[in-house]
Design a protein around this motif. Structure first.
Motif, PDB file in Angstrom:
ATOM      1  N   ASP A 128       0.826  -1.205   0.000  1.00 20.56           N
ATOM      2  CA  ASP A 128       0.000   0.000   0.000  1.00 20.56           C
ATOM      3  C   ASP A 128       0.865   1.263   0.000  1.00 20.56           C
ATOM      4  O   ASP A 128       0.455   2.298  -0.546  1.00 20.56           O
ATOM      5  CB  ASP A 128      -0.942   0.003   1.205  1.00 20.56           C
ATOM      6  CG  ASP A 128      -2.119  -0.948   1.019  1.00 20.56           C
ATOM      7  OD1 ASP A 128      -2.482  -1.199  -0.149  1.00 20.56           O
ATOM      8  OD2 ASP A 128      -2.664  -1.437   2.012  1.00 20.56           O
ATOM      9  N   ALA A 129       2.048   1.182   0.611  1.00 21.10           N
ATOM     10  CA  ALA A 129       2.971   2.325   0.572  1.00 21.10           C
ATOM     11  C   ALA A 129       3.377   2.615  -0.868  1.00 21.10           C
ATOM     12  O   ALA A 129       3.442   3.779  -1.290  1.00 21.10           O
ATOM     13  CB  ALA A 129       4.204   2.046   1.428  1.00 21.10           C
ATOM     14  N   VAL A 130       3.622   1.577  -1.637  1.00 18.10           N
ATOM     15  CA  VAL A 130       3.990   1.741  -3.053  1.00 18.10           C
ATOM     16  C   VAL A 130       2.843   2.368  -3.837  1.00 18.10           C
ATOM     17  O   VAL A 130       3.066   3.268  -4.669  1.00 18.10           O
ATOM     18  CB  VAL A 130       4.384   0.380  -3.667  1.00 18.10           C
ATOM     19  CG1 VAL A 130       4.472   0.477  -5.181  1.00 18.10           C
ATOM     20  CG2 VAL A 130       5.711  -0.095  -3.095  1.00 18.10           C
ATOM     21  N   LYS A 131       1.614   1.937  -3.585  1.00 17.00           N
ATOM     22  CA  LYS A 131       0.459   2.506  -4.283  1.00 17.00           C
ATOM     23  C   LYS A 131       0.350   4.011  -4.002  1.00 17.00           C
ATOM     24  O   LYS A 131       0.152   4.821  -4.922  1.00 17.00           O
ATOM     25  CB  LYS A 131      -0.828   1.806  -3.837  1.00 17.00           C
ATOM     26  CG  LYS A 131      -0.958   0.371  -4.331  1.00 17.00           C
ATOM     27  CD  LYS A 131      -2.232  -0.267  -3.781  1.00 17.00           C
ATOM     28  CE  LYS A 131      -2.301  -1.755  -4.165  1.00 17.00           C
ATOM     29  NZ  LYS A 131      -3.485  -2.389  -3.553  1.00 17.00           N
ATOM     30  N   ALA A 132       0.480   4.371  -2.724  1.00 17.17           N
ATOM     31  CA  ALA A 132       0.393   5.788  -2.351  1.00 17.17           C
ATOM     32  C   ALA A 132       1.538   6.584  -2.974  1.00 17.17           C
ATOM     33  O   ALA A 132       1.339   7.686  -3.490  1.00 17.17           O
ATOM     34  CB  ALA A 132       0.406   5.930  -0.830  1.00 17.17           C
ATOM     35  N   MET A 133       2.730   6.005  -2.935  1.00 19.16           N
ATOM     36  CA  MET A 133       3.906   6.675  -3.481  1.00 19.16           C
ATOM     37  C   MET A 133       3.747   6.934  -4.975  1.00 19.16           C
ATOM     38  O   MET A 133       4.059   8.035  -5.460  1.00 19.16           O
ATOM     39  CB  MET A 133       5.153   5.828  -3.222  1.00 19.16           C
ATOM     40  CG  MET A 133       6.441   6.416  -3.791  1.00 19.16           C
ATOM     41  SD  MET A 133       7.896   5.389  -3.429  1.00 19.16           S
ATOM     42  CE  MET A 133       7.556   3.943  -4.451  1.00 19.16           C
ATOM     43  N   ASN A 134       3.261   5.976  -5.710  1.00 19.84           N
ATOM     44  CA  ASN A 134       3.114   6.136  -7.160  1.00 19.84           C
ATOM     45  C   ASN A 134       2.078   7.199  -7.513  1.00 19.84           C
ATOM     46  O   ASN A 134       2.234   7.930  -8.498  1.00 19.84           O
ATOM     47  CB  ASN A 134       2.746   4.799  -7.805  1.00 19.84           C
ATOM     48  CG  ASN A 134       3.924   3.837  -7.834  1.00 19.84           C
ATOM     49  OD1 ASN A 134       5.082   4.255  -7.808  1.00 19.84           O
ATOM     50  ND2 ASN A 134       3.637   2.545  -7.888  1.00 19.84           N
ATOM     51  N   ILE A 135       1.020   7.296  -6.699  1.00 18.67           N
ATOM     52  CA  ILE A 135       0.028   8.354  -6.918  1.00 18.67           C
ATOM     53  C   ILE A 135       0.660   9.722  -6.718  1.00 18.67           C
ATOM     54  O   ILE A 135       0.486  10.648  -7.517  1.00 18.67           O
ATOM     55  CB  ILE A 135      -1.183   8.178  -5.972  1.00 18.67           C
ATOM     56  CG1 ILE A 135      -1.984   6.930  -6.360  1.00 18.67           C
ATOM     57  CG2 ILE A 135      -2.074   9.414  -6.002  1.00 18.67           C
ATOM     58  CD1 ILE A 135      -3.070   6.553  -5.370  1.00 18.67           C
ATOM     59  N   VAL A 136       1.438   9.845  -5.641  1.00 17.84           N
ATOM     60  CA  VAL A 136       2.089  11.121  -5.337  1.00 17.84           C
ATOM     61  C   VAL A 136       3.099  11.488  -6.420  1.00 17.84           C
ATOM     62  O   VAL A 136       3.139  12.627  -6.908  1.00 17.84           O
ATOM     63  CB  VAL A 136       2.780  11.063  -3.963  1.00 17.84           C
ATOM     64  CG1 VAL A 136       3.639  12.308  -3.743  1.00 17.84           C
ATOM     65  CG2 VAL A 136       1.750  10.940  -2.848  1.00 17.84           C
ATOM     66  N   PHE A 137       3.927  10.522  -6.818  1.00 17.95           N
ATOM     67  CA  PHE A 137       4.992  10.812  -7.780  1.00 17.95           C
ATOM     68  C   PHE A 137       4.450  11.174  -9.158  1.00 17.95           C
ATOM     69  O   PHE A 137       5.094  11.923  -9.903  1.00 17.95           O
ATOM     70  CB  PHE A 137       5.947   9.627  -7.889  1.00 17.95           C
ATOM     71  CG  PHE A 137       6.872   9.478  -6.703  1.00 17.95           C
ATOM     72  CD1 PHE A 137       6.845  10.385  -5.656  1.00 17.95           C
ATOM     73  CD2 PHE A 137       7.764   8.433  -6.633  1.00 17.95           C
ATOM     74  CE1 PHE A 137       7.687  10.254  -4.572  1.00 17.95           C
ATOM     75  CE2 PHE A 137       8.623   8.279  -5.555  1.00 17.95           C
ATOM     76  CZ  PHE A 137       8.578   9.197  -4.510  1.00 17.95           C
ATOM     77  N   SER A 138       3.290  10.679  -9.508  1.00 20.14           N
ATOM     78  CA  SER A 138       2.707  10.996 -10.814  1.00 20.14           C
ATOM     79  C   SER A 138       1.853  12.266 -10.775  1.00 20.14           C
ATOM     80  O   SER A 138       1.409  12.738 -11.816  1.00 20.14           O
ATOM     81  CB  SER A 138       1.853   9.836 -11.318  1.00 20.14           C
ATOM     82  OG  SER A 138       0.779   9.580 -10.427  1.00 20.14           O
ATOM     83  N   SER A 139       1.668  12.822  -9.584  1.00 18.50           N
ATOM     84  CA  SER A 139       0.846  14.022  -9.436  1.00 18.50           C
ATOM     85  C   SER A 139       1.660  15.287  -9.700  1.00 18.50           C
ATOM     86  O   SER A 139       2.765  15.453  -9.181  1.00 18.50           O
ATOM     87  CB  SER A 139       0.244  14.089  -8.026  1.00 18.50           C
ATOM     88  OG  SER A 139      -0.416  15.319  -7.828  1.00 18.50           O
ATOM     89  N   LYS A 140       1.105  16.198 -10.484  1.00 20.55           N
ATOM     90  CA  LYS A 140       1.761  17.478 -10.742  1.00 20.55           C
ATOM     91  C   LYS A 140       1.464  18.495  -9.646  1.00 20.55           C
ATOM     92  O   LYS A 140       2.033  19.580  -9.636  1.00 20.55           O
ATOM     93  CB  LYS A 140       1.302  18.026 -12.099  1.00 20.55           C
ATOM     94  CG  LYS A 140       1.767  17.175 -13.276  1.00 20.55           C
ATOM     95  CD  LYS A 140       1.324  17.765 -14.601  1.00 20.55           C
ATOM     96  CE  LYS A 140       1.812  16.914 -15.763  1.00 20.55           C
ATOM     97  NZ  LYS A 140       1.376  17.450 -17.080  1.00 20.55           N
TER      98      LYS A 140
END
Length: 451
Positions: free
Chosen positions: A257-269
């Protein structure tokens, strides 16, 4: 009939005020006093102004002023004519006289503002616009701009926050605010304002984001996380909420779940790069103890490929190097060097990592390639010679080291290492004389260095 025509022309003249920033309401009262020739003079002045014959208009108004010296409309019209001629001092004096006679004459205040704006006397304009704002609140937008132009940032910030709360945010005001908040001394007041806004409007995401950004910029990461958690509670779908969710999942050892949250954040402008870098560092430490997430770390690094400020793969490679994990250091340093071949400093760290990890074939190839790219960099010759010595290619090692030694200048330690490796190369070639020559030279340099 003459009076009606004259009055209509007066209204037309007032509607044609130059350089008025905001639309004005038409005056509703006939303020012209008709008395002993005044009507004719005033009518003449309006007519001459309409054909841009300002000198004759002024001449007529001056005669009218003798008849009615306390009539504010005369001074107002004089101000307009002088302003049209760009005679700013005379224009201001007449508008000011009109205001003194009739302080509620908004048109005359506008005339004074027009003069100040034309001559860029923003300090003088401020009290005028403060007065205009009592007539019409729209003038507060002008006032905010004037505060910015005169560097009264504390007043500007208070007014911007007032206008944002009352009318909603505007692009112009937000640009002003961002400029003000670059100075840390104004951030404290803004923190309190944003906390108050969050309390009043808990579903307004932009206030959370602004506050998180301020805390992040001032290295108050715990405060930033606290606000992100509040955001998560109020708006769970927010990208910013994932910042706090990521931290929570790491703390509970929930890597997926940490990876899921991280990927959302990293792809967010929407999320600030500084927040993303902090998250990546936290995930790096997590991955160090949970190696199965290394592919996710590799994917995360790809989000930062275009980051010019922080070379993420390089930083991770240096991190692993400092922990003596040379295999992983090599992997990430190579990843960085794909797009940064001229980063000599990192090339040297990579060569040393190959040496520490005893990957001498890789070291020899890499160092040899670098001597072609950077033919005057002696360190690359040194590593190429060392690698070939370890691979027992002594003749090649000696040739490379002899070539590189010529480029060593004012670097005693590197010169010592060159001589040691040359001694090793000639020892492998069974050339005793040259072996002793270079080992002796190395000893002499070592003793000299200790003195």
């Amino acid at each position: 009939m003459k009076k009606i025509q004259m009055y209509c022309l007066l209204l037309f003249g007032m509607l044609c005020l130059p350089n008025i920033t905001l639309a004005q309401d038409e005056p509703t009262n006939d303020v012209v006093t008709i008395d002993n020739g005044f009507e004719d003079l005033f009518y003449e002045a309006i007519q001459q102004k309409s054909i841009e014959n300002y000198d004759k208009a002024i001449e007529a108004l001056e005669k009218g002023k003798l008849i009615e010296p306390e009539n504010p409309v005369v001074y107002f019209e004089l101000g307009k004519n002088y302003l049209a001629q760009k005679k700013y001092n005379e224009a201001y004096e007449n508008f000011e006289k009109a205001v003194k006679i009739d302080p509620e004459n908004r048109w005359a205040w506008v005339g004074m503002y027009d003069v100040c704006y034309a001559v860029r006397d923003y300090d003088k304009a401020i009290p005028i616009v403060e007065k205009l704002a009592t007539f019409k609140e729209d003038y507060k937008e002008d006032l905010a701009s004037l505060y910015m132009n005169t560097q009264q940032f504390d007043k500007a910030l208070d007014l911007i926050n007032e206008l944002n709360a009352k009318f909603g945010k505007s692009d112009k005001r937000e640009l002003y605010k961002a400029d003000i908040l670059k100075d840390a001394k104004y951030q404290s007041a803004e923190k309190f304002n944003l906390l108050d806004q969050i309390k009043k409007f808990p579903k307004e995401e932009s206030n959370y984001i602004a506050l998180i950004y301020i805390y992040s910029q001032s290295n108050q990461e715990e405060k930033a996380l606290e606000i992100a958690q509040k955001l998560e509670k109020e708006i769970p779908t927010s990208d910013w909420a994932q910042v706090s969710l990521f931290k929570f999942h790491l703390n509970t050892n929930d890597g997926d779940d940490a990876v899921k949250a991280m990927n959302i954040v990293f792809s967010s402008k929407k999320i600030d790069a500084k927040i993303k870098h902090r998250m990546l560092n936290e995930f790096l430490i997590f991955t160090k103890n949970n190696s199965k997430y290394e592919p996710d770390l590799d994917k995360a690094i790809s989000y930062f490929d275009n980051d010019k400020e922080v070379r993420v793969a390089k930083e991770i490679g240096n991190f692993y190097y400092s922990k003596a994990n040379f295999g992983k250091a090599i992997k990430y340093l190579n990843m960085h060097l794909i797009s940064a071949q001229d980063d000599v400093e990192t090339q040297l760290v990579l060569l040393q990592a190959y040496t520490e990890n005893q990957q001498f074939n890789d070291l020899a190839k890499r160092a040899d390639d670098l001597t072609q790219l950077f033919p005057t960099q002696p360190q690359f010759y040194y590593y190429a010679g060392l690698a070939n010595n370890q691979l027992k290619n002594f003749k090649k090692a000696a040739t490379i080291l002899d070539s590189g030694l010529d480029f060593v200048v004012d670097d005693a330690s590197l010169e010592i290492n060159f001589n040691i490796q040359l001694g090793e190369a000639y020892s492998g070639l069974a050339d005793t004389n040259k072996k002793e020559k270079y080992f002796t030279k190395a000893d002499e340099l070592i003793k000299k260095q200790k003195k």
